[in-house]
Design an enzyme around this catalytic site. Structure first.
Site, mmCIF file in Angstrom:
data_model
loop_
_atom_site.group_PDB
_atom_site.id
_atom_site.type_symbol
_atom_site.label_atom_id
_atom_site.label_comp_id
_atom_site.label_asym_id
_atom_site.label_seq_id
_atom_site.Cartn_x
_atom_site.Cartn_y
_atom_site.Cartn_z
ATOM 1 N N SER A 322 3.477 14.517 4.673
ATOM 2 C CA SER A 322 4.474 13.778 4.509
ATOM 3 C C SER A 322 4.941 12.611 5.302
ATOM 4 O O SER A 322 4.007 11.649 5.449
ATOM 5 C CB SER A 322 6.025 14.612 4.330
ATOM 6 O OG SER A 322 6.198 15.133 5.536
ATOM 7 N N ASP A 333 -4.627 1.995 6.099
ATOM 8 C CA ASP A 333 -4.707 0.728 5.104
ATOM 9 C C ASP A 333 -4.485 -0.426 5.663
ATOM 10 O O ASP A 333 -5.178 -1.665 5.184
ATOM 11 C CB ASP A 333 -3.577 0.755 3.967
ATOM 12 C CG ASP A 333 -3.766 2.105 2.858
ATOM 13 O OD1 ASP A 333 -4.907 2.505 3.252
ATOM 14 O OD2 ASP A 333 -2.888 2.010 2.040
ATOM 15 N N LYS A 347 1.263 15.186 0.513
ATOM 16 C CA LYS A 347 2.727 15.192 -0.141
ATOM 17 C C LYS A 347 3.410 13.790 -0.227
ATOM 18 O O LYS A 347 3.531 13.227 0.992
ATOM 19 C CB LYS A 347 3.670 16.029 1.013
ATOM 20 C CG LYS A 347 5.351 16.122 0.506
ATOM 21 C CD LYS A 347 6.077 17.235 1.352
ATOM 22 C CE LYS A 347 7.376 16.980 0.928
ATOM 23 N NZ LYS A 347 8.024 15.750 1.250
#
Length: 448
Positions: A322, A333, A347
């Site tokens: 999470s 990214d 998650k």
């Protein structure tokens, strides 16, 4: 209980919208029917049942409720008579199970209190970490936490706890000892300690509210390099402040690069992950959340408040979940860090947690999130840039010797060192050293 009279906990704040998450009862039925139901539910376990139904009806991320007739479920719930709150709790859990969402769940008062304590990053006690010593089989102090009553009273690592308020600890489990030691701030507790084979002695302490350390860090001298190693255990309300202190201290001590260890971190507060991402990133998106209508609620971005632009490696494993994945996804990214370790948990859901009128609570999945490149990691996890899985024997070895985490005896950390030395990944532009602004995250992102 009058909900408006209660102090709102950090867990009661709704996602993105900025308003306190109301637990007042709403209804899709007509006003006359509502008035009769409200009167019938007064001071009844049904009030909690309907409160949960209303919250789920308003907030749950799947507007089709897993193809269940949610209105019919309410009618069924309210058609029953509940002789106790426990019976009502069973009915609530049964209704929520029909959503087939493990993260939307009911919490009884003890579970809700434990969750509130965990995410707030605070406990009421004396501030010690304990273990049952594997050799002596006795309850033993591992650490007295900074600024705690125990540290101020002189409790030391290695002290054996013989008794707590007169109750002997022989064969006592750590969890049971913790329940005896914790209590309301300002109340007394007496430990009987045995130190270095000397005669045991009583130590009187007064419980206090203590900030739980969730960040641990050290400067590692690795050959000619000075590596700032930071381990983050969970994203509590105090995690941001503790991370900021760690980065600034390691900067001052002359760190050349950083290793951020998120292994075993199950998540926590969404706003904490955003705040910490901004400490490492000067530019770029952090995370995008999408609501039940499929509409993007908000894209959180870096705000030119990074504290360092030095090379960074992030360690993850199958228990990094999470909020850990939000931070890792943002750093990966945006090419701010190289990610090393095992596939993460997977998650990509955000929960809002509400306290109910009787002190119980409910966690409701309210949004789906995506990494900056639009990747949906739910049930998939984040794939490391450098995949290195630990064998079962290596996992057992490190679990039984936690002090070896973040050392050359830790294969994933050792790989991070070699990657940082090669410096094959991009670094961002130098950070703007302006003051950190508060983050506007408004949800809990929990692996429940």
């Amino acid at each position: 209980m009058n909900q408006s009279a209660k102090r709102y906990s950090p867990l009661q704040v709704a996602l993105i919208g900025g308003a306190i998450a109301s637990t007042a009862m709403l209804s899709v039925f007509g006003p006359a029917w509502c008035r009769s139901v409200k009167a019938a539910l007064q001071d009844s376990p049904k009030a909690i049942v309907d409160q949960v139904w209303q919250l789920v009806n308003r907030e749950y991320v799947d507007g089709k409720f897993n193809q269940q007739n949610w209105v019919a479920i309410r009618q069924e719930l309210l058609s029953k008579n509940y002789s106790s709150r426990d019976e009502a709790y069973v009915a609530i859990r049964g209704a929520l199970q029909k959503l087939n969402d493990p993260y939307t769940r009911f919490l009884d008062p003890k579970q809700y209190e434990a969750l509130t304590s965990q995410t707030s990053g605070e406990v009421s006690g004396i501030g010690i970490r304990m273990e049952v010593n594997s050799k002596t089989k006795r309850l033993t102090v591992v650490e007295a936490i900074e600024n705690s009553p125990a540290l101020r009273a002189g409790v030391k690592p290695g002290d054996q706890i013989v008794a707590i308020d007169g109750k002997l600890t022989q064969n006592m489990k750590v969890d049971d000892a913790s329940k005896l030691i914790r209590g309301k701030a300002g109340t007394p507790v007496t430990l009987r300690l045995l130190r270095d084979g000397k005669s045991d002695f009583n130590l009187n302490l007064t419980r206090a509210t203590i900030e739980v350390p969730t960040v641990r860090y050290a400067l590692r001298n690795e050959g000619t390099k000075r590596v700032g190693y930071i381990r983050l255990r969970e994203f509590s309300a105090h995690a941001g402040d503790q991370m900021r202190k760690a980065i600034r201290d390691l900067n001052t001590k002359g760190a050349d690069s950083y290793v951020l260890d998120l292994r075993g971190n199950p998540g926590g507060l969404l706003q904490a992950s955003i705040e910490i991402a901004r400490m490492w990133m000067d530019n770029g998106s952090i995370v995008r959340t999408v609501d039940r209508e499929g509409v993007s609620d908000e894209t959180f971005k870096a705000n030119r408040t990074a504290l360092t632009n030095l090379p960074l490696a992030v360690l993850i494993d199958g228990n990094s979940a999470s909020a850990s994945e939000i931070l890792t996804g943002a750093l990966k990214d945006n090419k701010r860090a190289v990610v090393i370790g095992s596939q993460s948990f997977g998650k990509a859901l955000v929960q809002s947690v509400h306290e109910l009128a009787d002190g119980s609570g409910v966690a409701i999945t309210i949004a789906h999130y995506y990494t900056p490149q639009g990747t949906d990691i739910n049930h998939k996890g984040i794939t490391p840039d450098v995949k290195i899985d630990l064998s079962e024997s290596q996992q057992r070895y490190l679990a039984s010797n936690p002090d070896l985490l973040g050392t050359q005896n830790d294969p994933q950390y050792a790989r991070a060192l070699s990657v940082l030395t090669s410096n094959n990944f991009a670094k961002p532009s130098p950070p703007n050293q302006t003051s950190q602004r508060p983050v506007n995250g408004r949800a809990v992102d929990l692996k429940l």
